[in-house]
Design a protein around this motif. Structure first.
Motif, PDB file in Angstrom:
ATOM      1  N   VAL A 122       0.822  -1.217   0.000  1.00 45.82           N
ATOM      2  CA  VAL A 122       0.000   0.000   0.000  1.00 45.82           C
ATOM      3  C   VAL A 122       0.854   1.265   0.000  1.00 45.82           C
ATOM      4  O   VAL A 122       0.395   2.309  -0.459  1.00 45.82           O
ATOM      5  CB  VAL A 122      -1.039   0.009   1.150  1.00 45.82           C
ATOM      6  CG1 VAL A 122      -2.002  -1.167   0.996  1.00 45.82           C
ATOM      7  CG2 VAL A 122      -0.386   0.002   2.518  1.00 45.82           C
ATOM      8  N   TRP A 127      -5.110  -2.824   0.637  1.00 46.91           N
ATOM      9  CA  TRP A 127      -5.610  -2.256   1.900  1.00 46.91           C
ATOM     10  C   TRP A 127      -6.461  -3.262   2.655  1.00 46.91           C
ATOM     11  O   TRP A 127      -6.379  -3.346   3.887  1.00 46.91           O
ATOM     12  CB  TRP A 127      -6.412  -0.980   1.633  1.00 46.91           C
ATOM     13  CG  TRP A 127      -5.559   0.192   1.286  1.00 46.91           C
ATOM     14  CD1 TRP A 127      -5.406   0.771   0.052  1.00 46.91           C
ATOM     15  CD2 TRP A 127      -4.721   0.938   2.172  1.00 46.91           C
ATOM     16  NE1 TRP A 127      -4.527   1.821   0.127  1.00 46.91           N
ATOM     17  CE2 TRP A 127      -4.092   1.954   1.417  1.00 46.91           C
ATOM     18  CE3 TRP A 127      -4.447   0.848   3.539  1.00 46.91           C
ATOM     19  CZ2 TRP A 127      -3.203   2.862   1.980  1.00 46.91           C
ATOM     20  CZ3 TRP A 127      -3.559   1.765   4.095  1.00 46.91           C
ATOM     21  CH2 TRP A 127      -2.958   2.750   3.327  1.00 46.91           C
ATOM     22  N   LYS A 146       1.759   1.375  -3.725  1.00 47.59           N
ATOM     23  CA  LYS A 146       0.602   1.491  -4.611  1.00 47.59           C
ATOM     24  C   LYS A 146      -0.653   1.778  -3.765  1.00 47.59           C
ATOM     25  O   LYS A 146      -1.484   0.905  -3.543  1.00 47.59           O
ATOM     26  CB  LYS A 146       0.454   0.189  -5.396  1.00 47.59           C
ATOM     27  CG  LYS A 146      -0.430   0.276  -6.595  1.00 47.59           C
ATOM     28  CD  LYS A 146      -0.351  -1.028  -7.385  1.00 47.59           C
ATOM     29  CE  LYS A 146      -1.294  -0.969  -8.549  1.00 47.59           C
ATOM     30  NZ  LYS A 146      -1.342  -2.249  -9.252  1.00 47.59           N
ATOM     31  N   PRO A 147      -0.797   3.018  -3.281  1.00 50.51           N
ATOM     32  CA  PRO A 147      -1.896   3.343  -2.362  1.00 50.51           C
ATOM     33  C   PRO A 147      -3.291   3.195  -2.967  1.00 50.51           C
ATOM     34  O   PRO A 147      -4.264   3.103  -2.228  1.00 50.51           O
ATOM     35  CB  PRO A 147      -1.621   4.789  -1.959  1.00 50.51           C
ATOM     36  CG  PRO A 147      -0.587   5.299  -2.863  1.00 50.51           C
ATOM     37  CD  PRO A 147       0.091   4.141  -3.515  1.00 50.51           C
ATOM     38  N   GLU A 148      -3.402   3.150  -4.274  1.00 48.53           N
ATOM     39  CA  GLU A 148      -4.723   2.982  -4.911  1.00 48.53           C
ATOM     40  C   GLU A 148      -5.173   1.525  -4.946  1.00 48.53           C
ATOM     41  O   GLU A 148      -6.297   1.233  -5.366  1.00 48.53           O
ATOM     42  CB  GLU A 148      -4.701   3.570  -6.326  1.00 48.53           C
ATOM     43  CG  GLU A 148      -3.885   2.791  -7.344  1.00 48.53           C
ATOM     44  CD  GLU A 148      -2.374   3.060  -7.308  1.00 48.53           C
ATOM     45  OE1 GLU A 148      -1.690   2.491  -8.164  1.00 48.53           O
ATOM     46  OE2 GLU A 148      -1.887   3.811  -6.437  1.00 48.53           O
ATOM     47  N   ASP A 149      -4.339   0.597  -4.474  1.00 52.02           N
ATOM     48  CA  ASP A 149      -4.660  -0.832  -4.507  1.00 52.02           C
ATOM     49  C   ASP A 149      -5.567  -1.205  -3.329  1.00 52.02           C
ATOM     50  O   ASP A 149      -5.094  -1.445  -2.218  1.00 52.02           O
ATOM     51  CB  ASP A 149      -3.379  -1.647  -4.473  1.00 52.02           C
ATOM     52  CG  ASP A 149      -3.620  -3.145  -4.514  1.00 52.02           C
ATOM     53  OD1 ASP A 149      -4.769  -3.569  -4.777  1.00 52.02           O
ATOM     54  OD2 ASP A 149      -2.660  -3.896  -4.282  1.00 52.02           O
ATOM     55  N   ILE A 150      -6.849  -1.239  -3.583  1.00 48.81           N
ATOM     56  CA  ILE A 150      -7.822  -1.499  -2.516  1.00 48.81           C
ATOM     57  C   ILE A 150      -7.685  -2.922  -1.964  1.00 48.81           C
ATOM     58  O   ILE A 150      -7.826  -3.138  -0.761  1.00 48.81           O
ATOM     59  CB  ILE A 150      -9.264  -1.228  -3.022  1.00 48.81           C
ATOM     60  CG1 ILE A 150      -9.393   0.236  -3.467  1.00 48.81           C
ATOM     61  CG2 ILE A 150     -10.301  -1.546  -1.949  1.00 48.81           C
ATOM     62  CD1 ILE A 150      -9.003   1.263  -2.431  1.00 48.81           C
ATOM     63  N   ILE A 166     -10.217   3.471   4.311  1.00 50.94           N
ATOM     64  CA  ILE A 166      -9.792   3.677   2.922  1.00 50.94           C
ATOM     65  C   ILE A 166     -10.585   2.777   1.983  1.00 50.94           C
ATOM     66  O   ILE A 166     -11.063   3.214   0.937  1.00 50.94           O
ATOM     67  CB  ILE A 166      -8.271   3.438   2.789  1.00 50.94           C
ATOM     68  CG1 ILE A 166      -7.518   4.557   3.525  1.00 50.94           C
ATOM     69  CG2 ILE A 166      -7.850   3.356   1.310  1.00 50.94           C
ATOM     70  CD1 ILE A 166      -6.041   4.302   3.708  1.00 50.94           C
ATOM     71  N   CYS A 185      -7.278   1.242   7.582  1.00 44.89           N
ATOM     72  CA  CYS A 185      -7.281   0.529   6.295  1.00 44.89           C
ATOM     73  C   CYS A 185      -8.704   0.388   5.771  1.00 44.89           C
ATOM     74  O   CYS A 185      -8.961   0.640   4.584  1.00 44.89           O
ATOM     75  CB  CYS A 185      -6.666  -0.864   6.458  1.00 44.89           C
ATOM     76  SG  CYS A 185      -4.916  -0.865   6.867  1.00 44.89           S
ATOM     77  N   THR A 241     -14.207   4.025   1.693  1.00 41.99           N
ATOM     78  CA  THR A 241     -14.273   5.315   1.002  1.00 41.99           C
ATOM     79  C   THR A 241     -14.171   5.127  -0.504  1.00 41.99           C
ATOM     80  O   THR A 241     -14.906   5.742  -1.275  1.00 41.99           O
ATOM     81  CB  THR A 241     -13.155   6.255   1.498  1.00 41.99           C
ATOM     82  OG1 THR A 241     -13.348   6.492   2.889  1.00 41.99           O
ATOM     83  CG2 THR A 241     -13.156   7.566   0.741  1.00 41.99           C
ATOM     84  N   HIS A 242     -13.251   4.268  -0.918  1.00 38.16           N
ATOM     85  CA  HIS A 242     -13.015   4.071  -2.349  1.00 38.16           C
ATOM     86  C   HIS A 242     -13.940   3.033  -2.981  1.00 38.16           C
ATOM     87  O   HIS A 242     -14.155   3.067  -4.194  1.00 38.16           O
ATOM     88  CB  HIS A 242     -11.558   3.682  -2.593  1.00 38.16           C
ATOM     89  CG  HIS A 242     -10.632   4.827  -2.362  1.00 38.16           C
ATOM     90  ND1 HIS A 242     -10.154   5.156  -1.118  1.00 38.16           N
ATOM     91  CD2 HIS A 242     -10.126   5.745  -3.208  1.00 38.16           C
ATOM     92  CE1 HIS A 242      -9.378   6.214  -1.212  1.00 38.16           C
ATOM     93  NE2 HIS A 242      -9.348   6.596  -2.469  1.00 38.16           N
ATOM     94  N   ARG A 243     -14.449   2.123  -2.169  1.00 43.61           N
ATOM     95  CA  ARG A 243     -15.383   1.113  -2.681  1.00 43.61           C
ATOM     96  C   ARG A 243     -16.539   0.954  -1.702  1.00 43.61           C
ATOM     97  O   ARG A 243     -16.596   0.000  -0.923  1.00 43.61           O
ATOM     98  CB  ARG A 243     -14.662  -0.230  -2.871  1.00 43.61           C
ATOM     99  CG  ARG A 243     -13.836  -0.259  -4.109  1.00 43.61           C
ATOM    100  CD  ARG A 243     -13.517  -1.628  -4.664  1.00 43.61           C
ATOM    101  NE  ARG A 243     -13.965  -2.766  -3.916  1.00 43.61           N
ATOM    102  CZ  ARG A 243     -13.196  -3.793  -3.598  1.00 43.61           C
ATOM    103  NH1 ARG A 243     -11.941  -3.829  -3.954  1.00 43.61           N
ATOM    104  NH2 ARG A 243     -13.684  -4.811  -2.932  1.00 43.61           N
TER     105      ARG A 243
END
Length: 133
Positions: free
Chosen positions: A73, A83, A76-80, A105, A102, A108-110
């Motif tokens: 993470v 996380w 590659k912080p965009e890797d859900i 995140i 975690c 929030t993103h999914r």
């Protein structure tokens, strides 16, 4: 496994990755973690850290798994998925506050990720934050 083909692509030039993948698929997680560690000496990539984290997770070593997922993470912080796995490993170590971050995140993103919400609620319950759960 198709998952690992997607992670590494076909015909990877690093022989340790192929050995690690094969050991992982065979359920030989200790050998997989060792081989993937050697692969990381050649090429420090996120997918290899992720697979090594999974191997440690299956070995019942959540601290080691969390270290590998943390690298994922950070790189590659965009890797859900990274996380989610990082959060799961942290939960297994009892680090609920960090795991909660975690899952914040993830959700929030999914927002449709039911597992993320369930894990987030479990963290809040373990932290005795019942009104937030």
């Amino acid at each position: 496994m198709a998952l690992f083909d997607n992670l590494f692509g076909q015909g990877d030039q690093n022989p340790w990755i192929e050995k690690g993948k094969n050991h992982f698929i065979q359920g030989r997680y200790e050998e997989a973690a060792r081989d993937l560690g050697k692969a990381l000496e050649i090429s420090d990539d996120t997918a290899t850290h992720y697979m090594r984290g999974e191997a440690f997770f299956y070995l019942g070593e959540p601290l080691q798994a969390a270290r590998e997922f943390r690298i994922c993470v950070e790189k590659k912080p965009e890797d859900i998925a990274g996380w989610e796995s990082f959060g799961e490993a942290l939960m297994r170590t009892g680090s609920y506050t960090e795991a909660l971050k975690c899952y914040d995140i993830v959700t929030t993103h999914r927002p449709e990720a039911q597992n993320g919400w369930l894990r987030k609620t479990a963290c809040l319950e373990r932290l005795a934050r019942y009104t937030d759960a």
